[in-house]
Design an enzyme around this catalytic site. Structure first.
Site, mmCIF file in Angstrom:
data_model
loop_
_atom_site.group_PDB
_atom_site.id
_atom_site.type_symbol
_atom_site.label_atom_id
_atom_site.label_comp_id
_atom_site.label_asym_id
_atom_site.label_seq_id
_atom_site.Cartn_x
_atom_site.Cartn_y
_atom_site.Cartn_z
ATOM 1 N N GLU A 1 13.170 7.933 15.570
ATOM 2 C CA GLU A 1 12.233 7.451 16.588
ATOM 3 C C GLU A 1 12.912 7.158 17.926
ATOM 4 O O GLU A 1 12.938 6.009 18.380
ATOM 5 C CB GLU A 1 11.485 6.215 16.086
ATOM 6 C CG GLU A 1 10.721 6.468 14.793
ATOM 7 C CD GLU A 1 9.776 5.345 14.385
ATOM 8 O OE1 GLU A 1 9.724 4.321 15.103
ATOM 9 O OE2 GLU A 1 9.091 5.483 13.369
ATOM 10 N N GLU B 1 8.589 8.503 7.219
ATOM 11 C CA GLU B 1 8.154 7.106 7.123
ATOM 12 C C GLU B 1 6.639 7.052 7.102
ATOM 13 O O GLU B 1 5.977 7.737 7.887
ATOM 14 C CB GLU B 1 8.627 6.260 8.320
ATOM 15 C CG GLU B 1 10.068 5.856 8.261
ATOM 16 C CD GLU B 1 10.465 4.944 9.421
ATOM 17 O OE1 GLU B 1 9.616 4.193 9.935
ATOM 18 O OE2 GLU B 1 11.640 5.006 9.803
HETATM 19 C C1 FCB Z 1 9.336 2.267 12.349
HETATM 20 C C2 FCB Z 1 10.820 2.056 12.168
HETATM 21 C C3 FCB Z 1 11.182 1.388 10.867
HETATM 22 C C4 FCB Z 1 10.227 0.274 10.523
HETATM 23 C C5 FCB Z 1 8.808 0.750 10.602
HETATM 24 C C6 FCB Z 1 7.782 -0.289 10.231
HETATM 25 O O1 FCB Z 1 9.033 2.374 13.704
HETATM 26 O O2 FCB Z 1 11.479 3.297 12.231
HETATM 27 O O3 FCB Z 1 12.509 0.936 10.963
HETATM 28 O O4 FCB Z 1 10.465 -0.809 11.318
HETATM 29 O O5 FCB Z 1 8.530 1.213 11.891
#
Ligand code: FCB
Length: 482
Positions: free
Chosen positions: A179, A388
């Site tokens: 990110e 994620e």
């Molecule tokens: C993302 C991050 C991760 C975590 C999630 C909830 O943006 O990459 O580390 O904090 O959100």
């Protein structure tokens, strides 16, 4: 042997929603959020250690000093992963543990930790996916200017090479940055993440140097890793929707798409920065000076997989005088600040997609995940993974000692269905990594937000798999959803 019960028949039946063979069923974490051992074995502070110690930056003054002590408990944690049947695990390497000041040789003790972790994963049949940078820049490099200076990109590539030389024989999938939007725009724009600077021009410069660091690192990794290694980047691409079908709201989508999404996918996957992004931000940076000849070709080195982190869709509109409250501006889900993380497009208003919210205040709408994956397949044609996806809720340990989290289970089920729908529509999705394996340090929210499928009692470090973990384990066993 007794007759199989009806339940056993059901378990053996093909799942209603099946996933392709070889699909990676994973969970994800990041170094600073779980490791602890902040000053052990040669590790020096990262920007997050310093930020967390700065009063008022992290809720309750929480830090990652101890976190969930994964550095000492990784064997127990990997055993838990194996018990649940995870086939893959995504974690990040801590730059200040491997190369403490961001310069010079690697620290063997730091590498030994990752050698032991990956060996343990492999012994349990769990395939490691390593992220090189999940936001923990060595503080020394921040003091030398941080991501807004070009040199940091070269430092990153050097660190990537050290990691690849030591661990390349055992890690099949590598992602460069996690990110980078957050690193650039929350770190140097709105300041809600480390290092907490608030300068829109610096945020844009950071974005370019993160892109350049990605490209240089891909080059370095290709030279050092076996030909079978898969290289990627994990992007939190915003799935954008206009509030209304007016040209003004479509223009708001275009602007946020430029500075939220295409600022990464343009140079990384299309060979250059979008002209409209440069026009929207021309008053802040001189792009001709920032982007040197050859940079865009460097950034656009081929990758093998595109990794997406998805939590919720983003609804935007043109300025609405009646809605221009601080709250509306904050509805982007990225934390409150007097400074915008959207340089050049500060006036755009963010709206909640619905009021079905997680504990983060993020709306639950899995259709955005299907739309993202289908759109990315169309635009870039690369194999993908969801690196994620998950949700925070107010979990409590019940009197029975169990943690029942039906809301998280529902969230994950909806999103797995959304992935299956994208696959059915032609998206080549190879894996899904639930965020997160363990409850952990949730950045500026400290330990107040629990994302894990495994509950952690922070006082005792006791791990308790939540009911969502048992359910996910069943999904993995069946290879799909009932
Ligand atoms: C993302 C991050 C991760 C975590 C999630 C909830 O943006 O990459 O580390 O904090 O959100």
């Amino acid at each position: 042997m007794t007759d199989p019960t009806p339940a056993a028949h059901a378990a053996a039946a093909a799942p209603r929603v099946a996933f392709p063979p070889g699909f990676a069923w994973g969970a994800a974490t990041a170094a600073y959020q779980i490791e602890g051992a902040a000053a052990e074995d040669g590790r020096t502070p990262s920007i997050w250690d310093v930020f967390a110690r700065t009063p008022g930056k992290v809720l309750n003054g929480d830090t990652g000093d101890v976190a969930v002590d994964h550095y000492h408990r990784f064997r127990e944690d990997v055993r838990l992963m194996a018990d649940l049947g995870l086939t893959s695990y995504r974690f990040s390497l801590s730059w200040p543990r491997i190369q403490p000041t961001g310069r010079g040789p690697a620290v063997e003790r730091g590498l030994d930790f990752y050698r032991a972790l990956t060996d343990t994963l492999l012994e349990h049949g769990i395939s490691p996916v390593a992220t090189l940078y999940h936001w923990d820049l060595p503080q020394d490099l921040e003091e030398a200017g941080g991501w807004p200076v070009r040199e940091t990109a070269y430092r990153f590539a050097e660190y990537a090479a050290l990691a690849a030389a030591a661990l390349g024989d055992r890690i099949p999938v590598w992602t460069t940055l996690n990110e980078p939007w957050c690193s650039a725009f929350l770190g140097y724009g709105s300041g809600v993440h480390a290092p907490g600077r608030t300068n829109p021009a610096d945020a844009l410069k950071a974005a370019h140097h993160l892109n350049l660091g990605h490209g240089l690192a891909v080059g370095a990794l290709r030279e050092l890793l076996p030909a079978s290694a898969q290289l990627s980047v994990s992007l939190n691409l915003h799935l954008l929707r206009p509030l209304t079908d007016t040209p003004e709201d479509h223009e708001a989508v275009r602007r946020i798409d430029a500075v939220g999404n295409r600022i990464w996918t343009g140079p990384m996957l299309k060979g250059g920065y979008p002209e409209d992004l440069k026009a929207d931000t021309a008053h802040l940076v001189d792009w001709d000076e920032l982007v040197r000849p050859g940079d865009e070709a460097e950034i656009c080195r081929p990758i093998d997989l595109l990794c997406l982190n998805y939590y919720n869709p983003t609804v935007v509109s043109a300025p609405r005088p009646e809605l221009e409250t601080a709250d509306a501006a904050r509805n982007d889900g990225h934390g409150a600040s007097d400074h915008s993380p959207w340089p050049g497009s500060e006036e755009i208003v963010f709206h909640l997609a619905n009021d079905d919210l997680t504990a983060m205040g993020w709306p639950i709408d899995a259709s955005g995940l299907t739309d993202s994956l289908v759109g990315l397949q169309r635009d870039f044609g690369l194999p993908m993974m969801v690196t994620e996806n998950g949700a925070a809720f107010e979990d409590v340990v019940g009197p029975d000692g169990e943690v029942h989290d039906p809301e998280r289970l529902r969230y994950v089920r909806l999103h797995l269905e959304a992935v299956a729908e994208a696959i059915a529509a032609g998206a080549d999705v190879r894996g899904y990594y639930l965020w997160s394996f363990l409850d952990n340090f949730e950045w500026a929210y400290g330990y107040s937000k629990r994302f894990g499928i495994v509950h952690v009692d922070y006082a005792t470090q006791r791990r308790t798999p939540k009911s969502s973990a048992a359910w996910y384990s069943g999904v993995i066993r069946r290879g799909g959803l009932d």
